[in-house]
Design an enzyme around this catalytic site. Structure first.
Site, PDB file in Angstrom:
ATOM      1  N   SER A   9       7.824   2.477   4.553  1.00 53.53           N
ATOM      2  CA  SER A   9       6.780   1.640   5.143  1.00 53.53           C
ATOM      3  C   SER A   9       7.055   1.487   6.628  1.00 53.53           C
ATOM      4  O   SER A   9       8.116   0.978   7.020  1.00 53.53           O
ATOM      5  CB  SER A   9       6.769   0.252   4.499  1.00 53.53           C
ATOM      6  OG  SER A   9       6.041  -0.645   5.327  1.00 53.53           O
ATOM      7  N   HIS A  34       3.967   5.179   4.386  1.00 54.68           N
ATOM      8  CA  HIS A  34       3.237   4.012   3.873  1.00 54.68           C
ATOM      9  C   HIS A  34       2.848   3.102   5.036  1.00 54.68           C
ATOM     10  O   HIS A  34       3.689   2.715   5.851  1.00 54.68           O
ATOM     11  CB  HIS A  34       4.126   3.251   2.887  1.00 54.68           C
ATOM     12  CG  HIS A  34       3.454   2.145   2.138  1.00 54.68           C
ATOM     13  ND1 HIS A  34       2.670   2.355   1.024  1.00 54.68           N
ATOM     14  CD2 HIS A  34       3.463   0.812   2.339  1.00 54.68           C
ATOM     15  CE1 HIS A  34       2.222   1.192   0.572  1.00 54.68           C
ATOM     16  NE2 HIS A  34       2.685   0.247   1.352  1.00 54.68           N
ATOM     17  N   ASP A  36       1.394  -0.493   5.936  1.00 53.52           N
ATOM     18  CA  ASP A  36       1.079  -1.841   5.442  1.00 53.52           C
ATOM     19  C   ASP A  36       0.126  -2.517   6.411  1.00 53.52           C
ATOM     20  O   ASP A  36       0.539  -3.000   7.467  1.00 53.52           O
ATOM     21  CB  ASP A  36       2.365  -2.647   5.270  1.00 53.52           C
ATOM     22  CG  ASP A  36       3.039  -2.313   3.961  1.00 53.52           C
ATOM     23  OD1 ASP A  36       4.233  -1.982   3.964  1.00 53.52           O
ATOM     24  OD2 ASP A  36       2.336  -2.341   2.925  1.00 53.52           O
ATOM     25  N   MET A  38      -2.289  -5.317   7.581  1.00 48.63           N
ATOM     26  CA  MET A  38      -2.436  -6.764   7.342  1.00 48.63           C
ATOM     27  C   MET A  38      -3.364  -7.364   8.396  1.00 48.63           C
ATOM     28  O   MET A  38      -3.299  -6.989   9.566  1.00 48.63           O
ATOM     29  CB  MET A  38      -1.064  -7.434   7.430  1.00 48.63           C
ATOM     30  CG  MET A  38      -0.073  -6.850   6.440  1.00 48.63           C
ATOM     31  SD  MET A  38       1.579  -7.551   6.696  1.00 48.63           S
ATOM     32  CE  MET A  38       2.492  -6.634   5.457  1.00 48.63           C
ATOM     33  N   HIS A  68      -2.071   1.002   2.587  1.00 51.91           N
ATOM     34  CA  HIS A  68      -2.107  -0.165   1.692  1.00 51.91           C
ATOM     35  C   HIS A  68      -2.838  -1.270   2.441  1.00 51.91           C
ATOM     36  O   HIS A  68      -2.285  -1.851   3.384  1.00 51.91           O
ATOM     37  CB  HIS A  68      -0.663  -0.557   1.346  1.00 51.91           C
ATOM     38  CG  HIS A  68      -0.528  -1.857   0.633  1.00 51.91           C
ATOM     39  ND1 HIS A  68       0.672  -2.515   0.559  1.00 51.91           N
ATOM     40  CD2 HIS A  68      -1.431  -2.629  -0.034  1.00 51.91           C
ATOM     41  CE1 HIS A  68       0.518  -3.641  -0.134  1.00 51.91           C
ATOM     42  NE2 HIS A  68      -0.742  -3.721  -0.513  1.00 51.91           N
ATOM     43  N   MET A  70      -4.023  -4.720   2.980  1.00 54.11           N
ATOM     44  CA  MET A  70      -3.887  -6.137   2.644  1.00 54.11           C
ATOM     45  C   MET A  70      -4.862  -6.883   3.551  1.00 54.11           C
ATOM     46  O   MET A  70      -4.475  -7.586   4.507  1.00 54.11           O
ATOM     47  CB  MET A  70      -2.437  -6.602   2.850  1.00 54.11           C
ATOM     48  CG  MET A  70      -1.513  -6.039   1.790  1.00 54.11           C
ATOM     49  SD  MET A  70       0.230  -6.215   2.191  1.00 54.11           S
ATOM     50  CE  MET A  70       0.458  -4.729   3.167  1.00 54.11           C
ATOM     51  N   MET A 139       2.936  -4.622  -6.605  1.00 51.79           N
ATOM     52  CA  MET A 139       3.660  -5.406  -5.597  1.00 51.79           C
ATOM     53  C   MET A 139       4.815  -6.126  -6.259  1.00 51.79           C
ATOM     54  O   MET A 139       4.624  -6.899  -7.203  1.00 51.79           O
ATOM     55  CB  MET A 139       2.715  -6.426  -4.954  1.00 51.79           C
ATOM     56  CG  MET A 139       1.620  -5.842  -4.084  1.00 51.79           C
ATOM     57  SD  MET A 139       2.247  -4.911  -2.700  1.00 51.79           S
ATOM     58  CE  MET A 139       3.003  -6.198  -1.740  1.00 51.79           C
ATOM     59  N   ASP A 177       6.149  -1.575  -4.444  1.00 51.73           N
ATOM     60  CA  ASP A 177       6.186  -1.943  -3.031  1.00 51.73           C
ATOM     61  C   ASP A 177       6.720  -3.355  -2.850  1.00 51.73           C
ATOM     62  O   ASP A 177       6.090  -4.319  -3.268  1.00 51.73           O
ATOM     63  CB  ASP A 177       4.734  -1.859  -2.489  1.00 51.73           C
ATOM     64  CG  ASP A 177       4.617  -2.198  -1.031  1.00 51.73           C
ATOM     65  OD1 ASP A 177       3.514  -2.035  -0.482  1.00 51.73           O
ATOM     66  OD2 ASP A 177       5.624  -2.620  -0.422  1.00 51.73           O
TER      67      ASP A 177
END
Ligand code: DX5
Ligand code: ZN
Length: 220
Positions: A9, A34, A36, A38, A68, A70, A139, A177
């Site tokens: 990540s 990966h 992340d 947000m 991913h 979020m 998760m 993850d």
């Protein structure tokens, strides 16, 4: 049986040298990258947007980029990350008003599609869509920050998910993850996972080659 994949990540990478960091983990044996993402809305933290995906593609990264999300809502960022070069996109079912439509949007944009399940999200959210997924992201921490502690009951959840996928005869990968480390990755693999997100466990070490080699030994 899927071949196991290591997915560093970039949340824990040195963002001042992001291109070099991605090169370094890929040259050290990582399989996919990966992201992340947000938005300081669905989760408290704010990370980065599609431009980072475009920048890494322009820089020359050809490995799969595993986004991913979020974020909430999801549809606009699905389109923008797909256009920016994402290979795989997962989102949280709670973050979309129309999950089936958002899943179809990811596929229509030519990306592999996954749903990301928070620790308290039951497997029942998969009841009508599991067959449409390329992977499920389990998760093992609550979303929002890297460097958290692995939630132990995730192992039972992964086992239950794996059994459900196998009983249905589906080809769906299981990605895990959050808090994945050298000292728990073997148990995560044995529970049925085949894609392993690791941020701090990789980027906070001196020698990526050694760390990733050790991860691969433990999950092979
Ligand atoms: C949580 C993030 C983290 C991150 C992994 O929202 O999704 O799980 O990728 O961080 P580490 O591997 O440092 O726990
Ligand atoms: Zn993630």
């Amino acid at each position: 049986m899927f071949s196991p994949l290591i997915a560093p990540s970039i949340l824990s990478a040195d963002f001042a040298r992001l291109g070099e960091e991605v090169d370094a983990v890929l040259n050290a044996g990582a399989d996919i990258i990966h992201f992340d993402v947000m938005d300081n809305h669905y989760v408290q933290n704010l990370s980065f947007g599609p431009m980072i995906c475009s920048a890494l593609r322009k820089y020359g990264v050809t490995a799969d980029i595993d986004v991913h999300l979020m974020v909430s809502p999801v549809d606009d960022l699905i389109e923008r990350f797909a256009d920016a070069g994402a290979s795989m996109i997962s989102f949280h079912p709670e973050a979309s008003l129309h999950v089936d439509r958002s899943l179809a949007l990811v596929k229509d944009k030519g990306c592999k599609v996954g749903l990301a399940l928070n620790p308290a999200t039951p497997l029942s959210v998969l009841d009508h869509v599991l067959h449409k997924l390329d992977y499920v992201l389990v998760m093992s921490v609550n979303p929002g920050f890297g460097g958290q502690t692995f939630i132990e009951h995730s192992i039972e959840k992964i086992k239950a998910l794996k059994s459900r996928i196998d009983k249905a005869g589906l080809n769906v990968r299981i990605e895990v993850d959050g808090g994945v480390k050298l000292d728990n990755v073997k148990a995560v693999r044995q529970a049925g996972a085949d894609m392993f997100v690791a941020g701090s466990a990789i980027f906070n070490t001196e020698n990526y080659q050694h760390t990733i080699k050790e991860f691969k030994r433990l999950i092979s």
